[in-house]
Design a protein around this motif. Sequence first.
Motif, PDB file in Angstrom:
ATOM      1  N   GLU A 195       0.827  -1.206   0.000  1.00 14.02           N
ATOM      2  CA  GLU A 195       0.000   0.000   0.000  1.00 14.02           C
ATOM      3  C   GLU A 195       0.864   1.260   0.000  1.00 14.02           C
ATOM      4  OE1 GLU A 195      -4.043  -1.294   2.398  1.00 14.02           O
ATOM      5  OE2 GLU A 195      -2.376  -0.452   3.538  1.00 14.02           O
ATOM      6  N   LEU A 196       1.993   1.178   0.685  1.00 16.72           N
ATOM      7  CA  LEU A 196       2.819   2.359   0.915  1.00 16.72           C
ATOM      8  C   LEU A 196       3.284   3.004  -0.384  1.00 16.72           C
ATOM      9  CD1 LEU A 196       3.889   3.926   3.322  1.00 16.72           C
ATOM     10  CD2 LEU A 196       5.934   2.494   3.274  1.00 16.72           C
ATOM     11  N   TYR A 197       3.734   2.203  -1.330  1.00 14.12           N
ATOM     12  CA  TYR A 197       4.264   2.780  -2.566  1.00 14.12           C
ATOM     13  C   TYR A 197       3.155   3.295  -3.475  1.00 14.12           C
ATOM     14  CZ  TYR A 197       8.789   1.434  -0.959  1.00 14.12           C
ATOM     15  OH  TYR A 197       9.929   1.358  -0.200  1.00 14.12           O
ATOM     16  N   ARG A 198       1.967   2.745  -3.325  1.00 15.10           N
ATOM     17  CA  ARG A 198       0.818   3.318  -4.044  1.00 15.10           C
ATOM     18  C   ARG A 198       0.412   4.649  -3.423  1.00 15.10           C
ATOM     19  NH1 ARG A 198      -2.990  -1.973  -4.721  1.00 15.10           N
ATOM     20  NH2 ARG A 198      -1.978  -2.503  -2.759  1.00 15.10           N
ATOM     21  N   CYS A 205       0.242  10.556  -3.666  1.00  9.80           N
ATOM     22  CA  CYS A 205       0.610  11.853  -3.100  1.00  9.80           C
ATOM     23  C   CYS A 205       1.359  12.713  -4.113  1.00  9.80           C
ATOM     24  CB  CYS A 205       1.444  11.654  -1.840  1.00  9.80           C
ATOM     25  SG  CYS A 205       0.493  11.019  -0.437  1.00  9.80           S
ATOM     26  N   VAL A 206       2.266  12.112  -4.860  1.00  4.76           N
ATOM     27  CA  VAL A 206       2.990  12.860  -5.884  1.00  4.76           C
ATOM     28  C   VAL A 206       2.018  13.385  -6.941  1.00  4.76           C
ATOM     29  CG1 VAL A 206       4.672  12.664  -7.767  1.00  4.76           C
ATOM     30  CG2 VAL A 206       5.205  11.703  -5.514  1.00  4.76           C
ATOM     31  N   SER A 207       1.037  12.562  -7.304  1.00  5.86           N
ATOM     32  CA  SER A 207       0.042  12.990  -8.301  1.00  5.86           C
ATOM     33  C   SER A 207      -0.806  14.161  -7.801  1.00  5.86           C
ATOM     34  CB  SER A 207      -0.876  11.818  -8.683  1.00  5.86           C
ATOM     35  OG  SER A 207      -1.810  11.535  -7.651  1.00  5.86           O
ATOM     36  N   GLN A 208      -0.908  14.300  -6.462  1.00  6.27           N
ATOM     37  CA  GLN A 208      -1.686  15.385  -5.869  1.00  6.27           C
ATOM     38  C   GLN A 208      -0.838  16.622  -5.561  1.00  6.27           C
ATOM     39  OE1 GLN A 208      -5.176  15.100  -5.468  1.00  6.27           O
ATOM     40  NE2 GLN A 208      -4.686  13.318  -6.735  1.00  6.27           N
ATOM     41  N   GLY A 209       0.416  16.593  -5.970  1.00  3.19           N
ATOM     42  CA  GLY A 209       1.276  17.751  -5.755  1.00  3.19           C
ATOM     43  C   GLY A 209       1.901  17.838  -4.382  1.00  3.19           C
ATOM     44  N   VAL A 210       1.864  16.756  -3.610  1.00  2.90           N
ATOM     45  CA  VAL A 210       2.459  16.737  -2.268  1.00  2.90           C
ATOM     46  C   VAL A 210       3.979  16.810  -2.381  1.00  2.90           C
ATOM     47  CG1 VAL A 210       2.845  15.271  -0.239  1.00  2.90           C
ATOM     48  CG2 VAL A 210       0.543  15.498  -1.202  1.00  2.90           C
ATOM     49  N   THR A 211       4.597  17.594  -1.507  1.00  2.00           N
ATOM     50  CA  THR A 211       6.064  17.704  -1.485  1.00  2.00           C
ATOM     51  C   THR A 211       6.677  17.040  -0.251  1.00  2.00           C
ATOM     52  OG1 THR A 211       5.911  19.864  -0.386  1.00  2.00           O
ATOM     53  CG2 THR A 211       6.065  19.844  -2.802  1.00  2.00           C
ATOM     54  N   HIS A 212       5.920  17.012   0.856  1.00  3.87           N
ATOM     55  CA  HIS A 212       6.410  16.435   2.108  1.00  3.87           C
ATOM     56  C   HIS A 212       5.421  15.378   2.601  1.00  3.87           C
ATOM     57  CE1 HIS A 212       8.576  20.219   1.850  1.00  3.87           C
ATOM     58  NE2 HIS A 212       9.396  19.820   2.807  1.00  3.87           N
ATOM     59  N   LEU A 213       5.947  14.266   3.079  1.00  2.00           N
ATOM     60  CA  LEU A 213       5.095  13.214   3.635  1.00  2.00           C
ATOM     61  C   LEU A 213       5.624  12.832   5.010  1.00  2.00           C
ATOM     62  CD1 LEU A 213       3.420  10.226   1.963  1.00  2.00           C
ATOM     63  CD2 LEU A 213       4.916   9.757   3.924  1.00  2.00           C
ATOM     64  N   VAL A 214       4.729  12.823   5.997  1.00  2.00           N
ATOM     65  CA  VAL A 214       5.075  12.472   7.370  1.00  2.00           C
ATOM     66  C   VAL A 214       4.325  11.197   7.729  1.00  2.00           C
ATOM     67  CG1 VAL A 214       5.363  13.388   9.698  1.00  2.00           C
ATOM     68  CG2 VAL A 214       5.034  14.974   7.791  1.00  2.00           C
ATOM     69  N   MET A 215       5.052  10.181   8.193  1.00  4.93           N
ATOM     70  CA  MET A 215       4.398   8.905   8.494  1.00  4.93           C
ATOM     71  C   MET A 215       4.772   8.396   9.875  1.00  4.93           C
ATOM     72  SD  MET A 215       6.472   5.828   6.655  1.00  4.93           S
ATOM     73  CE  MET A 215       6.520   6.465   4.998  1.00  4.93           C
ATOM     74  N   GLU A 216       3.861   7.613  10.439  1.00  3.42           N
ATOM     75  CA  GLU A 216       4.160   6.879  11.656  1.00  3.42           C
ATOM     76  C   GLU A 216       4.887   5.590  11.275  1.00  3.42           C
ATOM     77  OE1 GLU A 216       0.889   6.454  14.485  1.00  3.42           O
ATOM     78  OE2 GLU A 216      -0.264   7.898  13.310  1.00  3.42           O
ATOM     79  N   ALA A 217       5.932   5.273  12.019  1.00  3.51           N
ATOM     80  CA  ALA A 217       6.688   4.042  11.781  1.00  3.51           C
ATOM     81  C   ALA A 217       6.580   3.163  13.027  1.00  3.51           C
ATOM     82  CB  ALA A 217       8.149   4.359  11.472  1.00  3.51           C
ATOM     83  N   SER A 218       5.735   2.154  12.959  1.00  6.87           N
ATOM     84  CA  SER A 218       5.524   1.283  14.116  1.00  6.87           C
ATOM     85  C   SER A 218       6.621   0.233  14.212  1.00  6.87           C
ATOM     86  CB  SER A 218       4.162   0.592  14.012  1.00  6.87           C
ATOM     87  OG  SER A 218       4.181  -0.378  12.969  1.00  6.87           O
ATOM     88  N   SER A 219       6.797  -0.319  15.403  1.00  2.00           N
ATOM     89  CA  SER A 219       7.794  -1.373  15.601  1.00  2.00           C
ATOM     90  C   SER A 219       7.462  -2.599  14.764  1.00  2.00           C
ATOM     91  CB  SER A 219       7.870  -1.755  17.078  1.00  2.00           C
ATOM     92  OG  SER A 219       6.604  -2.196  17.561  1.00  2.00           O
ATOM     93  N   LEU A 220       6.174  -2.900  14.626  1.00  2.00           N
ATOM     94  CA  LEU A 220       5.778  -4.064  13.831  1.00  2.00           C
ATOM     95  C   LEU A 220       6.103  -3.848  12.357  1.00  2.00           C
ATOM     96  CD1 LEU A 220       2.360  -4.885  15.541  1.00  2.00           C
ATOM     97  CD2 LEU A 220       4.487  -6.175  15.718  1.00  2.00           C
TER      98      LEU A 220
END
Length: 487
Positions: free
Chosen positions: A162-165, A170-185
């Motif tokens: 899912e992540l790479y989709r 996001c790139v198609s929507q003009g996003v420049t910055h992406l902030v994500m939660e990174a869980s231990s799992l």
Amino acid sequence: MILAELLKEWPCELECGSIRTEVKGITDRASDVLPGDVFVARKGKKYDGWDYIDLAIQNGAAAIVHNRYESSVEFPLPVIWVPNCSTFLSYASKKLYGPYDEELTIIAVTGTNGKTTVTHFIGQLLQSLGNKVAVVGTVGLFINGKKQTVSLEPLTTPLATELYRIFAYCVSQGVTHLVMEASSLALSEHRLDDCKIDIGVYLNVSRDHYEEHGGEKYYLAAKKRLCLFSEQIVVNIDDDFCNQLRMEHPVVKSFGKGILADCSIIHEETTSHGMRLLIQDYDIPVDINLPFKGEYLQYNVLATVATISELGFSLQEIAPHTERLTLPKGRMQELNNDLGYRIFIDYAHTPSALNALLGALRTQTSQRLIVVFGCGGDRDKGKRAEMGAVADQYADFIILTDDNPRTESSSIILNSIAQGIETTDYSIQPNRKKAIQQALAMSGKGDLVIIAGKGHEEGQIIGTDILPFSDEHVVNEYLGRTKSANE
């Protein structure tokens, strides 16, 4: 893309079929297979993908990937052996859906507590500073604060497939910055192994998911993996585990409340509407106003400011926007009413998170603090008595109730929590709706009610079923009935 192109840089063995086969996507869930997909028959904690190969073929799988050691296999499509299915999923997802992560500035935030709040704070401030920002995590995908109607698994960190989709979208929507939660799992399952992460942020590390990882050392090892993919890390110098990482990574920025931190608080004061912090970030100190109270939120803001400053923004640029920060849904969320007492719902479901929450709100009432909470079933049993002890330290009355009992006995879970309660009066009401109603009914003028553990969640896992349930909805329903009765 043909299979040969997908596999040419990955260690593998073709067991049958042709590598000239055309492939379109990839998944490790047979039910999600679409015609042309590669099905990765990965063995998980509960299910073995090998048992679902027939379903995958029926749904149109173009190839099967596995890491079993079978004497021989024969299927009417290509079958490929790889050393590790999880690492292959990450690699192949990026290869098939495109390296769009490399067109984004990506910030990944990890920690036992505070990931959702910090990712949303970073997103809000970056947006205020003129950027188009996506935030991905526990409460969904947001672009510039607007929740996107995309279908995602209810996970803290999306699956690699899912992540790479998401990156492409996001790139198609003009996003420049992406902030994500990174869980231990997610880190232990290699979902981020091939992702270009500009800044990895470490908030804190305490007890959580021990049993799911196989013990404390494996949980800590999973957290540490974020360093492997991050060009730079930002760490909480006041957390022992996070501070150790400063010795192990070449590019580190620290935040904390002491003078040794790169980004620190020099002075703090409570205001009528929140807090004012005098923050220093290498340079001239700047006053920052916040619309909320609580020491743990100070750390969340420090992590946010330290991270954004590493993207080239000065404190002077950041400061005018902090007073408009808002907490994410289900994070110390106050539900307004006209009954004379205050009601908060929060996602706190670990001992450290509950301690931070109750410590912050205990000071906001001179009357009773009534706490409703439970612990999840089929999860870390060792934290239950600890959470009971935390509530015992702060509360005037405790109501123990179901969180997500899953397949475990509700009475066993609640009695385990009660073992940590020594002096505070408490009751046990397994039915969460009735427990919330009980807390509200017993509250009076000046009291403060905290309903912890589920926050934004809109479902409750009982057995293997997810039933519709929302703490906020239960509270609003009660308030509505009470208002009607009083009119």
